[in-house]
Design a protein around this motif. Structure first.
Motif, PDB file in Angstrom:
ATOM      1  N   ARG A 149       0.827  -1.190   0.000  1.00 21.28           N
ATOM      2  CA  ARG A 149       0.000   0.000   0.000  1.00 21.28           C
ATOM      3  C   ARG A 149       0.869   1.251   0.000  1.00 21.28           C
ATOM      4  O   ARG A 149       0.609   2.197  -0.719  1.00 21.28           O
ATOM      5  CB  ARG A 149      -0.927  -0.117   1.203  1.00 21.28           C
ATOM      6  N   THR A 150       1.916   1.264   0.804  1.00 17.28           N
ATOM      7  CA  THR A 150       2.807   2.417   0.865  1.00 17.28           C
ATOM      8  C   THR A 150       3.515   2.606  -0.461  1.00 17.28           C
ATOM      9  O   THR A 150       3.625   3.725  -0.960  1.00 17.28           O
ATOM     10  CB  THR A 150       3.838   2.239   1.994  1.00 17.28           C
ATOM     11  N   LYS A 151       3.968   1.512  -1.050  1.00 14.92           N
ATOM     12  CA  LYS A 151       4.659   1.609  -2.337  1.00 14.92           C
ATOM     13  C   LYS A 151       3.734   2.174  -3.405  1.00 14.92           C
ATOM     14  O   LYS A 151       4.170   2.926  -4.260  1.00 14.92           O
ATOM     15  CB  LYS A 151       5.181   0.235  -2.763  1.00 14.92           C
ATOM     16  N   GLN A 152       2.447   1.810  -3.346  1.00 16.35           N
ATOM     17  CA  GLN A 152       1.500   2.336  -4.319  1.00 16.35           C
ATOM     18  C   GLN A 152       1.400   3.851  -4.206  1.00 16.35           C
ATOM     19  O   GLN A 152       1.416   4.559  -5.197  1.00 16.35           O
ATOM     20  CB  GLN A 152       0.117   1.722  -4.112  1.00 16.35           C
ATOM     21  N   LEU A 153       1.273   4.355  -2.984  1.00 15.75           N
ATOM     22  CA  LEU A 153       1.141   5.792  -2.795  1.00 15.75           C
ATOM     23  C   LEU A 153       2.436   6.501  -3.167  1.00 15.75           C
ATOM     24  O   LEU A 153       2.416   7.519  -3.844  1.00 15.75           O
ATOM     25  CB  LEU A 153       0.747   6.137  -1.361  1.00 15.75           C
ATOM     26  N   ALA A 209       3.021   9.235   6.412  1.00 17.38           N
ATOM     27  CA  ALA A 209       2.099   8.785   7.464  1.00 17.38           C
ATOM     28  C   ALA A 209       1.800   7.296   7.308  1.00 17.38           C
ATOM     29  O   ALA A 209       1.734   6.557   8.304  1.00 17.38           O
ATOM     30  CB  ALA A 209       0.815   9.600   7.427  1.00 17.38           C
ATOM     31  N   MET A 210       1.646   6.847   6.065  1.00 25.82           N
ATOM     32  CA  MET A 210       1.392   5.426   5.829  1.00 25.82           C
ATOM     33  C   MET A 210       2.596   4.578   6.210  1.00 25.82           C
ATOM     34  O   MET A 210       2.442   3.495   6.786  1.00 25.82           O
ATOM     35  CB  MET A 210       1.007   5.203   4.370  1.00 25.82           C
ATOM     36  N   VAL A 211       3.787   5.053   5.894  1.00 25.44           N
ATOM     37  CA  VAL A 211       5.008   4.327   6.275  1.00 25.44           C
ATOM     38  C   VAL A 211       5.081   4.205   7.788  1.00 25.44           C
ATOM     39  O   VAL A 211       5.365   3.134   8.325  1.00 25.44           O
ATOM     40  CB  VAL A 211       6.266   5.037   5.706  1.00 25.44           C
ATOM     41  N   LYS A 227       2.442  -0.911  13.026  1.00 28.15           N
ATOM     42  CA  LYS A 227       1.752  -2.196  12.942  1.00 28.15           C
ATOM     43  C   LYS A 227       2.745  -3.347  12.992  1.00 28.15           C
ATOM     44  O   LYS A 227       2.521  -4.350  13.672  1.00 28.15           O
ATOM     45  CB  LYS A 227       0.912  -2.279  11.668  1.00 28.15           C
ATOM     46  N   ASP A 228       3.843  -3.206  12.245  1.00 28.44           N
ATOM     47  CA  ASP A 228       4.879  -4.241  12.254  1.00 28.44           C
ATOM     48  C   ASP A 228       5.477  -4.403  13.645  1.00 28.44           C
ATOM     49  O   ASP A 228       5.724  -5.525  14.095  1.00 28.44           O
ATOM     50  CB  ASP A 228       5.989  -3.922  11.246  1.00 28.44           C
TER      51      ASP A 228
END
Length: 141
Positions: free
Chosen positions: A1-5, A119-121, A127-128
């Motif tokens: 998801r982060t890579k997509q953004l 923010a996503m990273v 979470k990790d």
């Protein structure tokens, strides 16, 4: 998801603008509402207001002098002429020597995407870390 953004940000990165748009702690902070939870529409309105404040003559374009003065007076950011020139060149897509509103909004939008990606990273990192912590065996003594 982060890579997509991160990938959606594209190849345009406004390097010289980063420190200006991040704001400074204890000063104006976040003049465009990029980190304060403002909606995209609110951020666009703030960007338009900032643009209008910097565009002193109301011509619809910010020239080098207006940019240099506006960075200081409107965004509380001191810069030298070389940095201001680089900022103008980075934002001036049509190479007319001015930053139009559309170009300014594009700079702000690119930076907004960068903040969202960061923010996503951070969210993924947390979470990790939580998953890793839950896998640690607990021993009772």
């Amino acid at each position: 998801r982060t890579k997509q953004l991160l990938g959606s940000i594209g190849s345009v990165f406004y390097k010289s603008w980063t420190s200006v748009l991040r704001g400074r702690p204890g000063k104006l902070g976040d003049p465009l509402g990029l980190r304060d939870g403002s909606s995209e529409a609110e951020q666009l309105e703030k960007a338009r207001a900032v643009f209008a404040s910097i565009d002193e003559d109301g011509s619809g374009g910010i020239d080098l002098r207006e940019l240099t003065v506006g960075l200081k007076q409107v965004l509380d950011y001191d810069t030298d002429d070389d940095t201001a020139r680089k900022m103008l060149e980075e934002a001036d897509e049509n190479r007319d020597g001015l930053i139009q509103l559309e170009e300014f909004v594009k700079v702000v939008g690119s930076f907004r995407s960068q903040i969202q990606a960061e923010a996503m990273v951070e969210e993924d990192r947390l979470k990790d870390a939580a998953r890793s912590a839950s896998k640690v065996p607990v021993t009772l003594e």
